[in-house]
Design an enzyme around this catalytic site. Structure first.
Site, PDB file in Angstrom:
ATOM      1  N   SER A  73       0.196  -9.053  -0.565  1.00 53.38           N
ATOM      2  CA  SER A  73      -0.314  -8.178  -1.637  1.00 53.38           C
ATOM      3  C   SER A  73      -0.407  -6.733  -1.171  1.00 53.38           C
ATOM      4  O   SER A  73      -0.115  -5.808  -1.933  1.00 53.38           O
ATOM      5  CB  SER A  73      -1.689  -8.651  -2.115  1.00 53.38           C
ATOM      6  N   CYS A  74      -0.829  -6.531   0.080  1.00 55.58           N
ATOM      7  CA  CYS A  74      -0.985  -5.168   0.601  1.00 55.58           C
ATOM      8  C   CYS A  74       0.362  -4.464   0.672  1.00 55.58           C
ATOM      9  O   CYS A  74       0.498  -3.310   0.252  1.00 55.58           O
ATOM     10  CB  CYS A  74      -1.636  -5.202   1.984  1.00 55.58           C
ATOM     11  N   GLN A  75       1.361  -5.152   1.190  1.00 57.71           N
ATOM     12  CA  GLN A  75       2.681  -4.552   1.366  1.00 57.71           C
ATOM     13  C   GLN A  75       3.438  -4.421   0.048  1.00 57.71           C
ATOM     14  O   GLN A  75       4.131  -3.439  -0.166  1.00 57.71           O
ATOM     15  CB  GLN A  75       3.509  -5.377   2.356  1.00 57.71           C
ATOM     16  N   THR A 123       0.430  -7.858   5.033  1.00 54.69           N
ATOM     17  CA  THR A 123       0.121  -9.028   4.208  1.00 54.69           C
ATOM     18  C   THR A 123       0.792  -8.857   2.840  1.00 54.69           C
ATOM     19  O   THR A 123       1.058  -7.732   2.414  1.00 54.69           O
ATOM     20  CB  THR A 123      -1.402  -9.222   4.062  1.00 54.69           C
TER      21      THR A 123
END
Length: 168
Positions: free
Chosen positions: A58-60, A56
């Site tokens: 923000s996560c990546q 996703t």
């Protein structure tokens, strides 16, 4: 159930879905297995990081890269292992680890399928079967040393590597 907090003992029944990373080819799937975190982490200092989902934005882009980039700093402060969990299954988490080139490091990517651990301990995202964005430090004696949950799961503050480093 109340969220885990500093001073609590890490539960004795935590099992995640895990597909060991044995190569860098994200198209080659390994064999899924249970990872008994409660027993595997005995005597280790572990940073457990939860994200809403593998790959996703923000996560990546914002949450994961600093943990990879600053693994040496974490290890210098006594961290034995970093574990990243999301509600994805073990295959997806393994592929995410491969894409981020973590083979041979002390970073594990595991599935918290249907957010079982996160829901049980009060830290799901409130978006169906998605994990919340949080971080926890588990000391060698099994005590939670640091634990904090993002109030806004689109932000990376208290769950980011800088917050963890400052609490080690």
């Amino acid at each position: 159930m109340a969220p885990l907090k500093p001073g609590d003992k890490f539960p004795s029944d935590v099992v995640f879905d895990w597909v060991p990373i044995k190569n860098q080819d994200a198209t080659l799937a390994g064999t899924p297995q249970d990872f008994n975190a409660s027993s595997e982490w005995k005597g280790k200092r572990v940073v457990l990081v939860s994200v809403p989902g593998a790959f996703t934005p923000s996560c990546q882009a914002y949450h994961l890269p600093p943990y990879i980039d600053q693994l040496d700093k974490l290890k210098a402060k006594g961290v034995d292992q970093v574990a990243v969990i999301a509600s994805n299954d073990g295959w997806v988490m393994s592929a995410w680890g491969k894409v981020n080139r973590v083979e041979g490091t002390d970073i594990l990517f595991m599935g918290d399928t249907k957010s079982g651990f996160s829901k049980k301990h009060g830290w799901d995202a409130g978006m169906g079967d998605r994990n919340g964005r949080w971080a926890m430090v588990i000391d060698r004696d099994g005590t939670v040393k640091y634990a904090d949950n993002e109030q806004d799961p689109t932000k990376v503050t208290v769950s980011g590597v800088e917050a963890v480093l400052s609490n080690l």
